[in-house]
Design an enzyme around this catalytic site. Structure first.
Site, short mmCIF file in Angstrom:
data_model
loop_
_atom_site.label_atom_id
_atom_site.label_comp_id
_atom_site.label_asym_id
_atom_site.label_seq_id
_atom_site.Cartn_x
_atom_site.Cartn_y
_atom_site.Cartn_z
CB SER A 27 -0.94 0.01 1.20
OG SER A 27 -0.23 0.49 2.32
CE LYS A 28 0.22 6.93 -4.34
NZ LYS A 28 -0.66 7.84 -4.99
#
Ligand code: GLU
Length: 475
Positions: free
Chosen positions: A253-254
């Site tokens: 995830s970012k």
């Protein structure tokens, strides 16, 4: 003819997971001398991002995963390449509307007038999806209400209690009962199609033979099967690719670090390294090979060796592979990739030689910088652990003699430097570590480094003598 598409929604960046999907599509298409197509799925107008397609094209061009058909940079503009366009869904709205109309007329889809409040209410009551309230309205009544301007969506009329089965190229036989899915919206109230409708219509019209995509779409596939059957179209093959997880087995995830292709590009990863690495996250060639160029991967790729379980994004392995490609890379190419602020006054030819010397040490192109800068510093900083070396009793004399010899060299080059070291060995009767370690620490302040003679040559006479002077002062 194998025809495979990569169908990203333009979000403004390319996730490495998407790049891997694109890569497998590309490898599969090329393995079978087929075509690899790029299609832009932008029917969700609420998620449009400016310049997203431009960014996408730029990132994909950088990776070398280049499509045969689809929006492309042509004559400085973005134009469609290929005979199956338009390749951007928002340019195909009339096509979808026609097919939706057909399903409605054949009573395989229906207009639904339920209000948002009613649907919210269903959810609150714990309903699993839509309850089919408008499913049995007559076509005439629906038409009347539509003509009167009533707000509506179009829903797919899912068959009742039907086994929907397909053979996934990665996961084997998949089956789902049609009752497990509610009647999906296929056209929104703004007239735009939803993903489910657009993807099936486009895959059919673009003659896609193999639908290759992430496993998050697996549960949508039975709905797509219904659409294929309703239209009377031949189904494509499906291959659903395993997720990519980080080493903690969580989704990439970012929030937790780098996920986009440009993140890796900016950090100094080479495209061939990122692509080679990603290919191996979820696939293997059936032998021990880890370093593979695009042609080798095309040759070896098959779905039999795509894993069913999630692939792990192991940054150490990426670093290892990147190091390999950096060592092989042309020095000028590496030089051109470096941010130059700190190298403004440096002579390019000189920097290229330094790169040749130190590139084996770095995992990322940007990490070359501190190594290069070291060659332009006059000051000698001696590491704690190296101090001891300088304190040995013979060192002061050695460094003095060595500096004098360098000063007297007619040609300051590797040959001359080698001779100067040899003469020190003879005159002072020291050899091996006793000889080389103090010289290394004396010119660099550290006990580890690249080839000694080359380092001394590239540092330049003045700087070396100045550093040797400083080393003696440390004593
Ligand atoms: N537009 C979908 C996505 O963003 C494509 C899924 C598919 O390949 O069918 O991933």
């Amino acid at each position: 003819m194998v025809r495979v598409r990569f169908a990203p929604s333009p979000t403004g960046y390319v996730h490495v997971g998407s790049l891997r999907t694109a890569l497998y599509c590309y490898l599969y298409a090329h393995h079978h001398q087929g075509k690899y197509i790029l299609r832009i799925e932008d029917t969700d107008q609420s998620r449009l991002v400016e310049d997203a397609v431009e960014n996408l094209l730029r990132e994909m061009e950088w990776t070398g995963v280049i499509h045969d058909e689809g929006p492309s940079h042509l004559d400085g503009e973005i134009k469609d390449l290929g005979d199956f366009g338009p390749y951007t869904q928002s340019h195909r709205l009339e096509i979808y509307a026609g097919y939706v109309q057909r399903l409605v007329e054949e009573e395989k889809a229906y207009a639904c007038f339920c209000s948002k409040e009613r649907l919210d209410g269903l959810r609150e009551q714990g309903h699993h999806g839509y309850d089919g309230h408008c499913r049995n309205l007559s076509l005439e009544e629906a038409k009347k209400r539509i003509e009167a301007g009533e707000n509506h969506v179009i829903r797919l009329k899912m068959p009742r209690d039907q086994e929907l089965v397909f053979e996934d190229l990665v996961r084997g036989r998949i089956s789902m009962n049609s009752d497990d899915s509610d009647d999906q919206v296929i056209q929104k109230s703004d007239g735009f199609p939803t993903y489910h409708l657009a993807v099936v219509v486009d895959d059919h019209l673009m003659e896609i033979s193999h639908v290759i995509r992430g496993e998050e779409w697996l549960s949508s596939t039975p709905k797509h099967l219904v659409l294929y059957d309703y239209f009377g179209w031949e189904r494509p093959y499906f291959a659903h690719l395993p997720n990519i997880l980080n080493i903690h087995r969580k989704k990439l995830s970012k929030r937790e670090g780098d996920v986009s292709v440009s993140d890796f590009r900016n950090k100094g990863y080479l495209p061939e390294a990122l692509v080679n690495f990603l290919a191996l996250v979820g696939w293997n060639p059936g032998d021990e090979r880890e370093i593979m160029d695009m042609d080798e991967m095309i040759q070896s790729f098959s779905f039999e060796r795509v894993s069913r379980s999630s692939g792990i994004f192991d940054i150490d392995k990426l670093n290892f592979i990147n190091n390999h490609y950096i060592r092989q890379a042309d020095n000028k190419r590496l030089f051109d990739l470096l941010p130059k602020d700190s190298l403004e006054d440096a002579d390019e030819a000189h920097v290229l030689e330094i790169i040749e010397l130190v590139k084996e040490k770095v995992d990322r192109v940007n990490d070359l910088l501190p190594y290069i800068e070291e060659f332009y510093k006059d000051e000698l900083v001696v590491e704690e652990e190296a101090l001891e070396i300088l304190r040995e009793s013979h060192v002061a004399e050695l460094l003095q003699v060595f500096a004098d010899k360098l000063g007297q060299l007619e040609n300051y080059d590797k040959e001359g430097i080698k001779n100067a070291i040899k003469e020190c060995q003879k005159e002072l009767k020291i050899k091996g570590k006793q000889l080389f370690m103090p010289i290394r620490v004396g010119i660099s302040g550290t006990m580890h480094g690249s080839d000694l003679v080359t380092t001394i040559a590239l540092l330049g006479r003045e700087r070396v003598i100045h550093r040797l002077d400083q080393a003696r002062e440390v004593l």
